[in-house]
Design a protein around this motif. Structure first.
Motif, mmCIF file in Angstrom:
data_model
loop_
_atom_site.group_PDB
_atom_site.id
_atom_site.type_symbol
_atom_site.label_atom_id
_atom_site.label_comp_id
_atom_site.label_asym_id
_atom_site.label_seq_id
_atom_site.Cartn_x
_atom_site.Cartn_y
_atom_site.Cartn_z
ATOM 1 N N SER A 1 0.815 -1.218 0.000
ATOM 2 C CA SER A 1 0.000 0.000 0.000
ATOM 3 C C SER A 1 0.852 1.273 0.000
ATOM 4 N N PHE A 2 2.146 1.125 0.221
ATOM 5 C CA PHE A 2 3.114 2.230 0.112
ATOM 6 C C PHE A 2 4.489 1.565 0.094
ATOM 7 N N PRO A 3 5.517 2.260 -0.408
ATOM 8 C CA PRO A 3 6.841 1.620 -0.446
ATOM 9 C C PRO A 3 7.265 1.197 0.967
ATOM 10 N N ILE A 4 7.708 -0.027 1.084
ATOM 11 C CA ILE A 4 8.021 -0.584 2.408
ATOM 12 C C ILE A 4 9.115 0.222 3.110
ATOM 13 N N ILE A 5 8.858 0.495 4.386
ATOM 14 C CA ILE A 5 9.864 1.111 5.252
ATOM 15 C C ILE A 5 10.411 -0.048 6.082
ATOM 16 N N LEU A 6 11.680 -0.362 5.920
ATOM 17 C CA LEU A 6 12.239 -1.521 6.631
ATOM 18 C C LEU A 6 13.707 -1.243 6.816
ATOM 19 N N LEU B 1 12.424 8.234 9.670
ATOM 20 C CA LEU B 1 11.010 7.839 9.759
ATOM 21 C C LEU B 1 10.527 7.092 8.524
ATOM 22 N N HIS B 2 10.863 7.600 7.356
ATOM 23 C CA HIS B 2 10.433 6.941 6.124
ATOM 24 C C HIS B 2 11.669 6.439 5.385
ATOM 25 N N ASN B 3 12.272 5.391 5.923
ATOM 26 C CA ASN B 3 13.528 4.905 5.354
ATOM 27 C C ASN B 3 13.237 3.830 4.309
ATOM 28 N N VAL C 1 9.881 -2.232 10.818
ATOM 29 C CA VAL C 1 9.183 -2.648 9.584
ATOM 30 C C VAL C 1 7.817 -1.974 9.566
ATOM 31 N N ASP C 2 7.640 -1.066 8.619
ATOM 32 C CA ASP C 2 6.370 -0.338 8.467
ATOM 33 C C ASP C 2 5.873 -0.695 7.074
ATOM 34 N N ALA C 3 4.866 -1.570 7.024
ATOM 35 C CA ALA C 3 4.456 -2.101 5.720
ATOM 36 C C ALA C 3 3.002 -2.546 5.754
ATOM 37 N N SER D 1 -3.862 -1.718 4.316
ATOM 38 C CA SER D 1 -3.455 -1.801 5.717
ATOM 39 C C SER D 1 -2.140 -1.052 5.877
ATOM 40 N N ASP D 2 -1.816 -0.742 7.116
ATOM 41 C CA ASP D 2 -0.597 0.018 7.424
ATOM 42 C C ASP D 2 -0.188 -0.352 8.841
ATOM 43 N N ILE D 3 0.809 -1.207 8.962
ATOM 44 C CA ILE D 3 1.191 -1.766 10.264
ATOM 45 C C ILE D 3 2.689 -1.565 10.472
ATOM 46 N N GLY E 1 -1.246 9.413 14.036
ATOM 47 C CA GLY E 1 -1.847 8.590 12.992
ATOM 48 C C GLY E 1 -2.624 9.384 11.974
ATOM 49 N N HIS E 2 -3.252 8.633 11.092
ATOM 50 C CA HIS E 2 -3.960 9.210 9.944
ATOM 51 C C HIS E 2 -5.130 8.313 9.602
ATOM 52 N N MET E 3 -6.014 8.809 8.781
ATOM 53 C CA MET E 3 -7.119 7.998 8.269
ATOM 54 C C MET E 3 -6.555 6.912 7.358
ATOM 55 N N VAL F 1 -3.611 4.741 1.680
ATOM 56 C CA VAL F 1 -3.057 4.429 3.001
ATOM 57 C C VAL F 1 -3.096 5.666 3.901
ATOM 58 N N HIS F 2 -2.840 6.824 3.341
ATOM 59 C CA HIS F 2 -3.197 8.075 4.038
ATOM 60 C C HIS F 2 -4.514 8.475 3.368
ATOM 61 N N ASP F 3 -5.605 8.017 3.935
ATOM 62 C CA ASP F 3 -6.860 8.081 3.185
ATOM 63 C C ASP F 3 -7.232 9.521 2.836
ATOM 64 N N LEU G 1 0.848 15.936 12.688
ATOM 65 C CA LEU G 1 -0.324 15.107 12.994
ATOM 66 C C LEU G 1 -1.337 15.270 11.864
ATOM 67 N N ARG G 2 -1.579 14.170 11.131
ATOM 68 C CA ARG G 2 -2.441 14.260 9.941
ATOM 69 C C ARG G 2 -3.920 14.230 10.297
ATOM 70 N N LEU G 3 -4.229 13.642 11.455
ATOM 71 C CA LEU G 3 -5.626 13.546 11.884
ATOM 72 C C LEU G 3 -5.728 14.130 13.288
ATOM 73 N N ASN H 1 -2.781 4.039 14.595
ATOM 74 C CA ASN H 1 -2.203 4.503 15.863
ATOM 75 C C ASN H 1 -0.741 4.077 15.817
ATOM 76 N N GLU H 2 0.170 5.070 15.707
ATOM 77 C CA GLU H 2 1.573 4.724 15.461
ATOM 78 C C GLU H 2 2.570 5.622 16.193
ATOM 79 N N PRO H 3 2.590 5.505 17.527
ATOM 80 C CA PRO H 3 3.598 6.292 18.244
ATOM 81 C C PRO H 3 4.997 5.712 18.032
ATOM 82 N N ILE I 1 5.444 1.457 16.722
ATOM 83 C CA ILE I 1 4.454 0.367 16.760
ATOM 84 C C ILE I 1 3.158 0.949 16.206
ATOM 85 N N GLU I 2 2.584 0.255 15.223
ATOM 86 C CA GLU I 2 1.399 0.811 14.551
ATOM 87 C C GLU I 2 0.325 -0.250 14.353
ATOM 88 N N ASP I 3 -0.899 0.115 14.710
ATOM 89 C CA ASP I 3 -2.063 -0.742 14.474
ATOM 90 C C ASP I 3 -3.113 0.040 13.710
#
Ligand code: GLY
Ligand code: MN
Length: 473
Positions: free
Chosen positions: A218-223, A230-232, A247-249, A259-261, A342-344, A349-351, A377-379, A391-393, A431-433
């Protein structure tokens, strides 16, 4: 695709929001990468898809808010197309799949636009984000491509946000499928995060899982083991014992819902004491701000709650000091948590972000902060049942930011810089859910993905078969 009435219901709801003029929704064109016939995976525009369902280029949707008329403009394929791409349903048949009875060749669109403009009717369209669409809209509307965005309809933006920000049960089920795929992506990454592995080997494997089970990521993998960035998107590092892999993917499925976890994994399977201390603070910020998520509360409150937990936690281990409320107000936590909670989340993925973040995440009651970090803060606005959000602190030790804040004497009363210096090699933890706001509370979407120290370590202790191909890295 959903059942056909879903699309007409959505258009009917839109018609209730605007009562003059017409709306024009262009489909996305193909996007080429190195020569015209070599295109990226086709991605429909999310707003076109929401109202018109069709997952192909070459269409424009038309809604007349005064007469109620709906038209799908598009061309039937010709024999050359059939030779290369196979037979395809007619435009009329595709239109019927989304409950539209009237279709016209694409070339007729220009006449409809000229006619509407000559009568002084408003043509509502959303801000385009692709160059080709800007050029085409500019040509159709008789304005420069550079001016097109500025002519986008605020009324249509607000109406689309109002409809799309509330996800119905069908949409939530789609997002949940994308989270299930993310479960496999993340648990696989945990099992692969062994010393000697190259980040690319893990990134490629989990991208393949997304492709195999749904669609592209849903977006280029951050790993990266350099999780403080932040966006590596660089995946060249070799994993070594003692580091952590962020791992943000997420996955996108055929219906375009995503999804965005994010998970953070100790390389080799065991967090050090120092890592565990920071991890537990981030986890507490995530768990407590999720627990507080419910309708009627601004998401900015949840962001501030997470920030407060981070300050308290960092104070507890001597990295911050002073009064927690004053530190929060001053924004001292932004040295460690310089982004939003977080964001919508939805089809994008950023709705809805292409419509303008402030229309999506803010409103007349909640204005965006201008404070460093909190401004990301997008939302921020009040939550409603049906919102799906992330939710991704995180806590990051960004050497350049530490140096800058220290040199400028920023937050001297709240930051224990001498101790922070010793964490410059730490990296970062996020950590993001994905969360649904329900009528009275919230629900974490999808099958639980290991998140506690014990659960992450248990999964990371397992392995996944892998071979090293000599000379590849
Ligand atoms: N997961 C990437 C982002 O939220 O920006
Ligand atoms: Mn996210």
């Amino acid at each position: 695709m959903f059942e056909k009435h879903i699309y007409s219901d959505r258009r009917n709801r839109l018609k209730k929001e605007i009562n003059e003029g017409v709306a024009l929704f262009p489909s996305n064109p193909e996007a080429t990468f190195n020569y015209p016939a070599n295109t990226y995976h086709y991605r429909q525009d999310s707003q076109f898809s929401y109202f018109f369902g069709i997952n192909r280029p070459g269409f424009a949707g038309w809604i007349d808010f005064e007469s109620g008329e709906e038209i799908l403009f598009g061309n039937d394929v010709e024999i050359d197309d059939i030779i290369w791409m196979g037979t395809q349903p007619s435009v009329a048949d595709q239109a019927l799949e989304v409950n539209i009875g009237k279709t016209l060749p694409y070339s007729k669109l220009v006449d409809f636009i000229k006619n509407a403009l000559s009568k002084g009717r408003k043509i509502h369209f959303l801000p385009p984000y692709r160059g080709e669409v800007m050029i085409e809209l500019g040509q159709l509307l008789g304005i420069s491509a550079h001016e097109v965005k500025a002519h986008a309809s605020i009324n249509l933006i607000k109406a689309v946000v109002k409809l799309k920000e509330i996800k119905d049960a069908l949409e939530v089920a789609e997002i949940e499928k994308a989270v299930e795929i993310a479960w496999l992506m993340h648990t696989t990454a945990m099992k692969m995060a062994k010393p000697g592995m190259v980040e690319q080997e893990i990134a490629g494997t989990i991208e393949g899982i997304s492709l195999a089970l749904g669609g592209p990521v849903s977006f280029p993998i951050i790993l990266s083991v350099d999780g403080q960035t932040l966006h590596n998107h660089n995946h060249h590092n070799i994993l070594t014992e003692g580091r952590m892999l962020v791992v943000d993917a997420g996955a996108e499925i055929h219906s375009l819902y995503s999804s965005d976890i994010t998970r953070t994994i100790p390389v080799g399977g065991k967090f050090s004491q120092r890592q565990k201390e920071i991890y537990e603070i981030v986890l507490k910020a995530n768990v407590e701000s999720i627990a507080a998520t419910k309708p009627g509360h601004e998401y900015r409150e949840m962001h501030m709650l997470a920030a407060r937990t981070i300050i308290e936690g960092l104070k507890g281990i001597g990295l911050m000091k002073g009064d927690v409320d004053e530190a929060l107000l001053a924004g001292a936590h932004t040295l460690f948590f310089p982004h939003g909670l977080g964001h919508m989340l939805g089809m994008d993925v950023h709705d809805l972000e292409s419509l303008g973040e402030n229309y999506v995440g803010y409103d007349e009651h909640t204005k965006r902060s201008s404070q460093f970090g909190t401004a990301y803060l997008r939302l921020g606005k009040k939550l409603k049942p049906g919102f799906v959000l992330t939710n991704e602190p995180g806590i990051y030790f960004i050497p350049a930011l530490i140096d800058k804040f220290r040199a400028e004497g920023m937050f001297k009363d709240f930051i224990n810089y001498d101790k922070v210096e010793t964490y410059k090699d730490f990296g970062g933890i996020r950590i993001e859910d994905d969360i649904l706001v329900t009528d009275t509370s919230h629900r974490i979407l999808g099958k639980p993905i290991p998140k506690t120290v014990a659960d992450v370590e248990t999964t990371a202790a397992q392995s996944r078969e892998w071979i090293k191909v000599k000379g590849v890295f």
